[in-house]
Design an enzyme around this catalytic site. Structure first.
Site, PDB file in Angstrom:
ATOM      1  N   SER A  39       0.290  -1.349   0.139  1.00 60.29           N
ATOM      2  CA  SER A  39      -0.013  -0.090  -0.055  1.00 60.29           C
ATOM      3  C   SER A  39       0.570   1.379   0.128  1.00 60.29           C
ATOM      4  CB  SER A  39      -0.532  -0.075   1.197  1.00 60.29           C
ATOM      5  OG  SER A  39      -1.750   0.942   1.673  1.00 60.29           O
ATOM      6  N   TYR A  84      -1.570  -1.516  10.450  1.00 62.60           N
ATOM      7  CA  TYR A  84      -1.640  -1.351   8.984  1.00 62.60           C
ATOM      8  C   TYR A  84      -0.266  -1.047   8.398  1.00 62.60           C
ATOM      9  CZ  TYR A  84      -3.901  -1.220   4.913  1.00 62.60           C
ATOM     10  OH  TYR A  84      -4.035  -1.260   2.861  1.00 62.60           O
TER      11      TYR A  84
END
Ligand SMILES: NC(=O)c1ccc[n+]([C@@H]2O[C@H](COP(=O)([O-])OP(=O)(O)OC[C@H]3O[C@@H](n4cnc5c(N)ncnc54)[C@H](OP(=O)(O)O)[C@@H]3O)[C@@H](O)[C@H]2O)c1
Length: 256
Positions: free
Chosen positions: A146, A161
């Protein structure tokens, strides 16, 4: 013989596993790989969603699997090998997001996110590497990282995350280095902001959506299909000389 462009991106005869294929990017990735000719094993926890996806394409086979469980991961790869004896492409897409504020995230919650986003990709990649190979250089691992593994997403994002997605980038480089001479390529795909179950709340909130639009050079979030080319490139022989890399597809989010 010179390969045509279509041959270059073809996955005919290859077997692929896509994790987190019951929704969002993963469901799309499974469809894209199947359209390129691969036999695709679509893995996630929700059987109804997987069944729906498999019903839409005869090249897609559902496997119910919680990737945070070691025995499920082994069963998934066992199922793939039982059916065709090949395991060429692994798309480590399943992902969990944790709390946004570090103060709200216990160390247990942090570990749970890492189990799905980092430990599972490592183990599945190892299982791919351990399957018999004809050393034709067709094995490809695509780790879905990401932009939040590359830059901070504060005030959105989340510590577990971000750490897991940055960890995937390190894992990608390390495995690429260890396995390059065995003909296994390992790359990461780092998407920017795309609407999915994970980001629905963000896109539904006017202020957050505007924040995404302001920070993205193209002035908008990504649309369905805008990762297809990058995914297919990394999965296929089109990227035969590419390993250990991060391909960022983010409308310019990280280029500022
Ligand atoms: N959307 C974005 O803007 C964006 C940006 C950058 C990166 N990403 C990454 O892209 C990937 C896909 O996310 P998405 O946006 O498509 O979100 P999503 O629609 O919420 O998809 C997440 C997928 O992961 C699966 N999953 C979660 N925990 C699992 C587990 N323990 N075992 C098996 N599967 C599990 C879910 O399936 P089940 O619930 O059925 O198990 C679901 O199919 C994630 O890795 C995410 O971090 C997304």
């Amino acid at each position: 013989m010179t390969a045509t462009t279509a041959d270059l991106f073809s996955l005919r005869g290859r077997t692929a596993v896509v994790t987190g294929a019951s929704s969002g990017l993963g469901a799309r990735f499974a469809t894209v790989l199947a359209a390129a000719g691969a036999t695709v094993y679509a893995a996630a926890r929700r059987p109804d969603r997987l069944r729906e996806l498999a019903d839409s394409d005869p090249g897609i086979h559902p496997v119910v699997c919680d990737v945070s469980r070691e025995e499920d991961r082994e069963r998934l790869v066992g199922t793939v090998l039982e059916h065709g004896g090949r395991f060429d492409v692994l798309v480590n897409n399943a992902g969990a997001s944790g709390a946004v504020r570090a103060q709200d995230e216990s160390s247990g919650d942090f570990s749970d996110v890492l189990a799905v986003n980092l430990v599972a990709p490592f183990h599945l990649a190892r299982l791919l590497a351990e399957t018999p190979s004809d050393h034709d250089g067709t094995k490809s691992v695509v780790n879905v990282s990401s932009v939040l593994g590359l830059v901070s997403g504060a005030p959105l994002g989340g510590a577990a995350y971000a750490a897991s997605k940055a960890g995937l980038v390190g894992l990608t480089r390390e495995l690429a280095g260890q396995w390059g001479r065995s003909g296994i390529r390992v790359n990461a795909l780092a998407p920017g902001w795309f609407r999915s179950e994970m980001t629905d709340g963000l896109f539904a909130d006017e202020r957050s959506r505007r924040w995404v639009e302001r920070g993205t050079m193209l002035g908008r979030g990504g649309q369905q299909g805008e990762l297809d080319g990058a995914l297919l490139y990394l999965a296929s022989d089109a990227s035969a000389y590419c390993t250990g890399q991060v391909l960022t597809v983010d409308g310019g989010w990280t280029a500022r």
